[in-house]
Design a protein around this motif. Structure first.
Motif, PDB file in Angstrom:
ATOM      1  N   GLY A 175       0.800  -1.118   0.188  1.00 61.48           N
ATOM      2  CA  GLY A 175      -0.041  -0.115  -0.052  1.00 61.48           C
ATOM      3  C   GLY A 175       0.921   1.110   0.211  1.00 61.48           C
ATOM      4  O   GLY A 175       1.947   1.155   0.662  1.00 61.48           O
ATOM      5  N   HIS A 176       0.209   2.297  -0.317  1.00 60.16           N
ATOM      6  CA  HIS A 176       0.907   3.628  -0.745  1.00 60.16           C
ATOM      7  C   HIS A 176       0.169   4.512  -0.166  1.00 60.16           C
ATOM      8  O   HIS A 176      -1.010   4.765  -0.711  1.00 60.16           O
ATOM      9  CB  HIS A 176       1.394   3.850  -2.293  1.00 60.16           C
ATOM     10  CG  HIS A 176       2.391   4.963  -2.289  1.00 60.16           C
ATOM     11  ND1 HIS A 176       1.560   6.224  -2.938  1.00 60.16           N
ATOM     12  CD2 HIS A 176       3.800   5.155  -1.926  1.00 60.16           C
ATOM     13  CE1 HIS A 176       2.872   7.107  -2.777  1.00 60.16           C
ATOM     14  NE2 HIS A 176       3.928   6.504  -2.422  1.00 60.16           N
ATOM     15  N   HIS A 177       0.425   5.055   1.042  1.00 61.59           N
ATOM     16  CA  HIS A 177      -0.586   6.000   1.821  1.00 61.59           C
ATOM     17  C   HIS A 177      -1.886   5.255   2.091  1.00 61.59           C
ATOM     18  O   HIS A 177      -2.878   5.719   2.238  1.00 61.59           O
ATOM     19  CB  HIS A 177      -0.938   7.280   0.971  1.00 61.59           C
ATOM     20  CG  HIS A 177       0.282   8.041   0.517  1.00 61.59           C
ATOM     21  ND1 HIS A 177       0.830   9.022   1.610  1.00 61.59           N
ATOM     22  CD2 HIS A 177       0.598   8.324  -0.707  1.00 61.59           C
ATOM     23  CE1 HIS A 177       1.760   9.393   0.880  1.00 61.59           C
ATOM     24  NE2 HIS A 177       1.892   9.204  -0.454  1.00 61.59           N
ATOM     25  N   SER A 234      -3.153   2.475  -3.785  1.00 62.57           N
ATOM     26  CA  SER A 234      -2.726   3.630  -3.186  1.00 62.57           C
ATOM     27  C   SER A 234      -3.938   4.636  -3.211  1.00 62.57           C
ATOM     28  O   SER A 234      -4.928   4.289  -4.069  1.00 62.57           O
ATOM     29  CB  SER A 234      -1.504   4.402  -4.340  1.00 62.57           C
ATOM     30  OG  SER A 234      -2.241   4.563  -5.315  1.00 62.57           O
ATOM     31  N   ALA A 235      -3.970   5.395  -1.856  1.00 65.54           N
ATOM     32  CA  ALA A 235      -5.186   6.362  -1.666  1.00 65.54           C
ATOM     33  C   ALA A 235      -4.386   7.652  -2.318  1.00 65.54           C
ATOM     34  O   ALA A 235      -3.509   8.265  -1.693  1.00 65.54           O
ATOM     35  CB  ALA A 235      -5.404   6.316  -0.310  1.00 65.54           C
ATOM     36  N   LYS A 266      -6.215   3.969  -6.200  1.00 68.37           N
ATOM     37  CA  LYS A 266      -5.524   3.711  -7.547  1.00 68.37           C
ATOM     38  C   LYS A 266      -5.144   2.111  -7.457  1.00 68.37           C
ATOM     39  O   LYS A 266      -4.263   1.856  -5.971  1.00 68.37           O
ATOM     40  CB  LYS A 266      -4.200   4.565  -8.098  1.00 68.37           C
ATOM     41  CG  LYS A 266      -3.706   4.072  -9.209  1.00 68.37           C
ATOM     42  CD  LYS A 266      -2.523   5.095  -9.638  1.00 68.37           C
ATOM     43  CE  LYS A 266      -1.816   4.665 -11.041  1.00 68.37           C
ATOM     44  NZ  LYS A 266      -0.876   5.479 -11.433  1.00 68.37           N
ATOM     45  N   ALA A 267      -5.109   1.164  -8.134  1.00 63.48           N
ATOM     46  CA  ALA A 267      -4.592  -0.095  -7.898  1.00 63.48           C
ATOM     47  C   ALA A 267      -3.909  -0.497  -9.328  1.00 63.48           C
ATOM     48  O   ALA A 267      -4.595  -0.111 -10.272  1.00 63.48           O
ATOM     49  CB  ALA A 267      -5.885  -1.212  -7.849  1.00 63.48           C
ATOM     50  N   ALA A 274     -11.861  -0.373  -7.696  1.00 53.90           N
ATOM     51  CA  ALA A 274     -10.269  -0.466  -8.434  1.00 53.90           C
ATOM     52  C   ALA A 274      -9.867  -1.432  -8.468  1.00 53.90           C
ATOM     53  O   ALA A 274      -9.476  -1.986  -9.656  1.00 53.90           O
ATOM     54  CB  ALA A 274      -9.463   0.568  -7.773  1.00 53.90           C
ATOM     55  N   LEU A 275      -9.971  -2.702  -7.364  1.00 53.05           N
ATOM     56  CA  LEU A 275      -9.334  -3.703  -7.857  1.00 53.05           C
ATOM     57  C   LEU A 275     -10.182  -4.888  -8.673  1.00 53.05           C
ATOM     58  O   LEU A 275      -9.640  -5.442  -9.354  1.00 53.05           O
ATOM     59  CB  LEU A 275      -9.476  -4.320  -6.147  1.00 53.05           C
ATOM     60  CG  LEU A 275      -8.094  -4.332  -5.471  1.00 53.05           C
ATOM     61  CD1 LEU A 275      -8.691  -5.133  -4.110  1.00 53.05           C
ATOM     62  CD2 LEU A 275      -7.094  -5.278  -6.102  1.00 53.05           C
ATOM     63  N   ASP A 276     -11.598  -4.479  -8.634  1.00 55.70           N
ATOM     64  CA  ASP A 276     -12.211  -5.417  -9.752  1.00 55.70           C
ATOM     65  C   ASP A 276     -11.898  -5.003 -11.053  1.00 55.70           C
ATOM     66  O   ASP A 276     -11.674  -5.799 -11.922  1.00 55.70           O
ATOM     67  CB  ASP A 276     -13.832  -5.021  -9.506  1.00 55.70           C
ATOM     68  CG  ASP A 276     -14.240  -5.674  -7.993  1.00 55.70           C
ATOM     69  OD1 ASP A 276     -13.487  -6.583  -7.454  1.00 55.70           O
ATOM     70  OD2 ASP A 276     -15.546  -5.135  -7.570  1.00 55.70           O
ATOM     71  N   GLU A 277     -11.716  -3.715 -11.349  1.00 56.62           N
ATOM     72  CA  GLU A 277     -11.590  -3.254 -12.820  1.00 56.62           C
ATOM     73  C   GLU A 277     -10.003  -3.598 -13.044  1.00 56.62           C
ATOM     74  O   GLU A 277      -9.897  -4.028 -14.232  1.00 56.62           O
ATOM     75  CB  GLU A 277     -11.568  -1.737 -12.687  1.00 56.62           C
ATOM     76  CG  GLU A 277     -11.220  -1.287 -14.061  1.00 56.62           C
ATOM     77  CD  GLU A 277     -11.528   0.346 -14.267  1.00 56.62           C
ATOM     78  OE1 GLU A 277     -11.161   0.680 -15.352  1.00 56.62           O
ATOM     79  OE2 GLU A 277     -12.017   1.129 -13.453  1.00 56.62           O
ATOM     80  N   LEU A 278      -8.994  -3.663 -12.164  1.00 56.37           N
ATOM     81  CA  LEU A 278      -7.764  -3.946 -12.356  1.00 56.37           C
ATOM     82  C   LEU A 278      -7.779  -5.488 -12.852  1.00 56.37           C
ATOM     83  O   LEU A 278      -6.897  -5.901 -13.825  1.00 56.37           O
ATOM     84  CB  LEU A 278      -6.834  -3.842 -11.181  1.00 56.37           C
ATOM     85  CG  LEU A 278      -5.664  -4.326 -11.142  1.00 56.37           C
ATOM     86  CD1 LEU A 278      -4.660  -3.715 -12.144  1.00 56.37           C
ATOM     87  CD2 LEU A 278      -4.833  -4.368  -9.772  1.00 56.37           C
ATOM     88  N   VAL A 279      -8.501  -6.469 -12.052  1.00 54.82           N
ATOM     89  CA  VAL A 279      -8.307  -7.728 -12.285  1.00 54.82           C
ATOM     90  C   VAL A 279      -9.055  -8.000 -13.499  1.00 54.82           C
ATOM     91  O   VAL A 279      -8.664  -9.067 -14.202  1.00 54.82           O
ATOM     92  CB  VAL A 279      -9.232  -8.564 -11.080  1.00 54.82           C
ATOM     93  CG1 VAL A 279      -9.049 -10.045 -11.630  1.00 54.82           C
ATOM     94  CG2 VAL A 279      -8.172  -8.357  -9.852  1.00 54.82           C
TER      95      VAL A 279
END
Length: 106
Positions: A7-9, A42-43, A49-50, A73-78
């Motif tokens: 994780g970033h922030h 990241s937040a 953002k993923a 974001a995770l769903d779209e990334l996958v």
């Protein structure tokens, strides 16, 4: 398959880690030659953002997604990575099919 989630922030909770792990299993199910996945969540001010890099036995794939919700974001990334993995798998299959010798009568 090794999943590196950072994780970033943003602190990665066990619940988020489990959710991401279950989502990334879909990629492994479609293509068994996935060796490692490195995902950074990241937040930012008003969105999450993923981004992830998938290491395959024959290359790498990258995708990212930005949404107002971390899970979205995770769903779209996958989804993006899944499409890329299937396309990569089809290219490998097409390439092998073209190399096969033709022993038919001409």
């Amino acid at each position: 398959m090794q999943l590196n989630l950072s994780g970033h922030h943003l602190e990665i909770t066990p619940r988020t880690r489990k959710y991401a792990s279950n989502k990334f299993k879909r990629i492994k199910r479609h293509f068994s030659r996935v060796t490692q996945i490195h995902c950074v969540l990241s937040a930012e001010k008003s969105h999450y953002k993923a981004e992830a890099t998938v290491h395959l036995s024959q290359g790498r794939l990258y995708a990212d997604a930005v949404r107002h919700d971390l899970r979205a974001a995770l769903d779209e990334l996958v989804d993006k990575l899944d499409r890329q993995v299937r396309r990569h798998k089809e290219k490998l299959a097409d390439h092998r099919a073209r190399e096969a010798p033709h022993h038919g009568l001409t």
